[in-house]
Scaffold this active site. Structure first.
Site, PDB file in Angstrom:
ATOM      1  N   ASP A   1       0.829  -1.198   0.000  1.00  0.00           N
ATOM      2  CA  ASP A   1       0.000   0.000   0.000  1.00  0.00           C
ATOM      3  C   ASP A   1       0.867   1.254   0.000  1.00  0.00           C
ATOM      4  O   ASP A   1       1.791   1.370   0.831  1.00  0.00           O
ATOM      5  CB  ASP A   1      -0.843  -0.051   1.289  1.00  0.00           C
TER       6      ASP A   1
ATOM      7  N   GLU B   1       1.607  -0.429  -5.043  1.00  0.00           N
ATOM      8  CA  GLU B   1       0.378   0.339  -5.224  1.00  0.00           C
ATOM      9  C   GLU B   1       0.717   1.823  -5.125  1.00  0.00           C
ATOM     10  O   GLU B   1       0.511   2.451  -4.098  1.00  0.00           O
ATOM     11  CB  GLU B   1      -0.658  -0.046  -4.154  1.00  0.00           C
TER      12      GLU B   1
HETATM   13  O1  LIG Z   1      -3.616   6.274  -0.996  1.00  0.00           O
HETATM   14  P1  LIG Z   1      -4.259   5.415  -2.027  1.00  0.00           P
HETATM   15  O2  LIG Z   1      -5.357   6.098  -2.737  1.00  0.00           O
HETATM   16  O3  LIG Z   1      -3.243   4.852  -2.955  1.00  0.00           O
HETATM   17  O4  LIG Z   1      -4.984   4.194  -1.284  1.00  0.00           O
HETATM   18  C1  LIG Z   1      -4.440   3.161  -0.484  1.00  0.00           C
HETATM   19  O5  LIG Z   1      -3.962   3.576   0.771  1.00  0.00           O
HETATM   20  C2  LIG Z   1      -4.905   4.233   1.645  1.00  0.00           C
HETATM   21  C3  LIG Z   1      -4.225   4.396   2.977  1.00  0.00           C
HETATM   22  O6  LIG Z   1      -3.855   3.152   3.445  1.00  0.00           O
HETATM   23  C4  LIG Z   1      -6.191   3.430   1.805  1.00  0.00           C
HETATM   24  O7  LIG Z   1      -7.153   4.303   2.348  1.00  0.00           O
HETATM   25  C5  LIG Z   1      -8.170   3.713   3.145  1.00  0.00           C
HETATM   26  O8  LIG Z   1      -7.637   3.527   4.465  1.00  0.00           O
HETATM   27  C6  LIG Z   1      -7.333   4.740   5.170  1.00  0.00           C
HETATM   28  C7  LIG Z   1      -6.791   4.312   6.497  1.00  0.00           C
HETATM   29  O9  LIG Z   1      -7.695   3.584   7.205  1.00  0.00           O
HETATM   30  C8  LIG Z   1      -8.606   5.566   5.277  1.00  0.00           C
HETATM   31  O10 LIG Z   1      -8.331   6.761   5.967  1.00  0.00           O
HETATM   32  C9  LIG Z   1      -9.113   5.901   3.868  1.00  0.00           C
HETATM   33  O11 LIG Z   1     -10.290   6.666   3.958  1.00  0.00           O
HETATM   34  C10 LIG Z   1      -9.373   4.613   3.147  1.00  0.00           C
HETATM   35  O12 LIG Z   1      -9.741   4.895   1.809  1.00  0.00           O
HETATM   36  C11 LIG Z   1      -6.687   2.979   0.434  1.00  0.00           C
HETATM   37  O13 LIG Z   1      -7.832   2.193   0.550  1.00  0.00           O
HETATM   38  C12 LIG Z   1      -5.570   2.197  -0.215  1.00  0.00           C
HETATM   39  O14 LIG Z   1      -5.962   1.592  -1.409  1.00  0.00           O
END
Ligand SMILES: O=P(O)(O)O[C@H]1O[C@H](CO)[C@@H](O[C@H]2O[C@H](CO)[C@@H](O)[C@H](O)[C@H]2O)[C@H](O)[C@H]1O
Length: 677
Positions: free
Chosen positions: A395, A424
């Protein structure tokens, strides 16, 4: 001392140095002059090109040298001159791991002599040349041993003797005897050989690095009963469903305890209700952290059983590695030095601008305690590897230190060469490329946002033909839990089908987030947003996987086509073909041996039938221009007989927005009648 002066000083100190005449101008492929590894697949030939020459017209010999990184001795492969001072050689890395390769070249006096002698006609010139050859053979004999030494000595003596008696043409026949030349070639004088100064690194991965089909699901939404939290056992029951669709990697968002402090509520609200389950990426609570399992999902035993059961279905479980902590994570209390504390005693929450992650703390990679932090984070991978996991989706790697990634991936892959790490990072291109160079096996791409014909052509040409292909392996997704693209928000079946076919045929690695995809989930959180409404990221969802309009059978067919056609299992053969309609895009892919050829045509307009004249390249297809050929649509089972380069295409999105055509060439059987293979 400046580098050039050092080199000159070294050259003067080496009595040999000034006599070296072979030049190695370039060795390809290489990434950033050998700073990073080229990526390939074990068991498949790795082709190397070297640009080598010398002054004058003496003949060179060039060898490709390679070894496993930890071994000492090199294997050697003779390179052959293609043209224009370009030398080619290849080797096959036998197993996943790290290898190094380089090139050595020298002016070969024996080969130069043969070349020279071939051109001589004057009797006296031939006689002198033969004496020179005898001398070279004596030198070769001195380098040889046993029977070879005897044979070379004998030949040298024979030549000296013959020089006094025979005519030029007999002398030449004797001197140019090919089997004796072969023997002499085994004992070259390499005292003035030059070796390319950089040992170039190569990472050989297992095949799934090149060709994989991912399915993402939230285990907590796997329950067959609405309102009940899903478990690993429920996921086990879904394995046949995933396998029937033809996926071979089943990826879960984080499976760990979820923080309660600052937990997010449904639809990304900042205040959670008592029954809200929170975002799985908000890792860590009283129940544990990154090495623990959310109790509602089951036990470690359940997880291990799921991994084993999945393997029975030909599916590998991939886990999410998200290095960040909910405020309740045990690390926060036990290792406060790993976080950046502000004067008011708080930690700034994590961000990936413009997204805000109010429920998590980022690690501070500038902490003075970084060695302990790095070791601990590596131990998270080690823990899940010990449970049988070999594939990780990482992530947001671009929000962590690059040095850390290089260190951890190098160590992990040294210990487990079969690891696959998907990066990612939907961020700036150069940053994504750096992560790939640092060792990520596969990388997310911008495919989701490439929709028009020209955008797709430009992007996939760059991915499959650009210099980045040596280290950047695209993994393309039409949707993810974070991205419901505007196009999919229309909910049109044809759009979902077309985006799936494009992903699955343009890229050898692709994935989708289900069941949102097969059930054509299309409602955004709000107009203009790419977030799903009632996203599983923040709540349990109950899915009717048996819905009659599900795209499951279509996805299964597309994935079966991928499995049965090697042309679709790699990226580099991609070639776009002109078609005179802006809504139609056409491209081909073929297997390395050219036997399997797939032509795909997609109608990008979900509303109307579109038609056009497609111009294929018959030589590229391997089709005889004088014979008809057949294209077999593997989606509809229709077969069309085509003639020549230009053929008519009509695609009606109400039936199918795409053709995936397998080329069937006309062949003559032993019984001497025509059929299509
Ligand atoms: O930052 P991206 O758009 O590449 O997304 C990835 O990482 C995010 C952070 O880990 C993750 O976001 C999700 O989890 C967060 C932490 O709990 C939360 O605050 C966000 O609202 C939630 O969307 C995302 O899913 C992941 O793919």
């Amino acid at each position: 001392m400046p580098e050039t002066r050092k080199n000159t000083a070294a050259a003067v100190a080496d009595p040999r140095a000034g006599r070296v005449r072979a030049v190695i101008d370039a060795v390809l492929p290489c990434v950033d002059a050998g700073r990073f590894a080229v990526k390939r697949v074990a068991g498949e030939p790795f082709h190397v090109e070297a640009h080598c020459f010398t002054d004058g017209h003496d003949v060179l010999r060039v060898v490709l040298q390679w070894r496993e990184e930890t071994q000492e001795s090199f294997h050697e492969v003779e390179m052959r001159l293609r043209h224009n001072d370009e030398w080619l050689g290849s080797f096959t890395p036998p197993a996943p791991g790290r290898y190094v390769y380089t090139v050595t070249a020298w002016v070969d006096h024996f080969e130069s002599w043969r070349h020279e002698l071939e051109r001589r006609v004057d009797e006296e010139d031939v006689r002198i040349a033969v004496l020179v050859g005898a001398h070279l053979l004596e030198e070769a004999a001195a380098r040889a041993k046993g029977a070879d030494q005897q044979a070379l000595k004998q030949w040298a003596a024979q030549l000296s003797e013959a020089a006094a008696q025979h005519h030029a043409s007999d002398l030449k026949t004797l001197a140019l005897n090919p089997s004796l030349a072969e023997l002499a070639r085994r004992y070259p004088d390499r005292s003035l050989a030059v070796t390319h100064p950089v040992l170039l690194p190569l990472v050989a991965d297992r095949e799934r690095a090149r060709y994989s089909t991912w399915y993402e699901l939230f285990p907590r939404s796997a329950s067959p009963e609405p309102g009940r939290h899903g478990t690993f056992k429920d996921v086990e029951a879904l394995l046949p469903y995933v396998a029937e669709m033809g996926f071979d990697v089943l990826y879960f968002p984080p499976i760990h305890p979820i923080g309660r402090t600052r937990r997010k509520g449904k639809n990304n609200t900042l205040v959670a209700q008592a029954d809200d389950v929170g975002s799985p990426w908000a890792i860590g609570a009283a129940e544990g952290g990154h090495k623990d399992i959310l109790p509602e999902l089951g036990t470690l035993e359940d997880f291990r059983r799921l991994v084993a059961r999945a393997r029975d279905f030909g599916i590998e479980i991939a886990l999410d590695i998200a290095f960040q902590c909910a405020p309740d994570h045990p690390y926060v209390k036990d290792h406060p030095q790993w976080f950046r504390w502000r004067p008011d005693g708080t930690v700034q929450y994590a961000e990936n601008p413009p997204k805000k992650y109010q429920d998590i703390y980022p690690f501070n990679f500038e902490t003075e305690d970084w060695p302990a932090l790095w070791r601990e984070l590596k131990s998270v991978f080690d823990h899940w590897i010990a449970q049988g996991v070999r594939i990780f989706r990482v992530d947001n790697p671009h929000t962590k230190s690059f040095l850390f990634w290089e260190w951890v991936i190098t160590h992990l892959k040294r210990e487990h060469p079969d690891l696959i790490l998907l990066s990612e990072a939907f961020t700036r291109p150069k940053v994504m490329h750096r992560l790939a160079k640092l060792g990520f096996t596969q990388s997310y791409t911008y495919y989701t946002w490439r929709n028009t014909k020209q955008e797709l052509i430009d992007y996939f040409t760059e991915l499959s033909q650009g210099p980045g292909r040596e280290y950047f392996r695209p993994n393309v997704w039409p949707n993810t839990p974070d991205i419901l693209h505007e196009r999919l928000q229309s909910g049109e079946r044809a759009t979902f089908m077309a985006r799936l076919v494009l992903a699955a045929t343009l890229a050898a690695n692709y994935g989708l987030y289900g069941p949102a995809y097969e059930l054509m989930e299309s409602a955004p959180l709000k107009p203009g947003s790419e977030e799903y409404l009632n996203s599983e990221k923040y709540q349990l969802r109950h899915w009717d996987r048996d819905r009659p309009d599900s795209l499951k059978p279509f996805i299964a067919r597309v994935n079966r086509i991928r499995r049965e056609n090697p042309a679709l299992q790699s990226d580099w053969s991609l070639k776009f073909f002109p078609i005179d309609n802006e809504h139609l895009i056409a491209y081909g892919k073929r297997s390395d041996d050219g036997e399997n050829v797939i032509l795909t045509v997609v109608n990008l307009d979900p509303h109307f039938p579109q038609s056009g004249w497609l111009a294929v390249d018959l030589a590229w297809l391997g089709v005889d221009p004088h014979l008809p050929y057949q294209v077999h649509d593997l989606l509809s089972e229709q077969r069309f007989t085509w003639h020549g380069e230009r053929n008519f295409i009509l695609l009606d999105p109400r039936h199918s927005p795409a053709h995936v055509l397998r080329l069937r060439r006309r062949v003559r059987s032993e019984q001497d009648f025509d059929y299509f293979d």
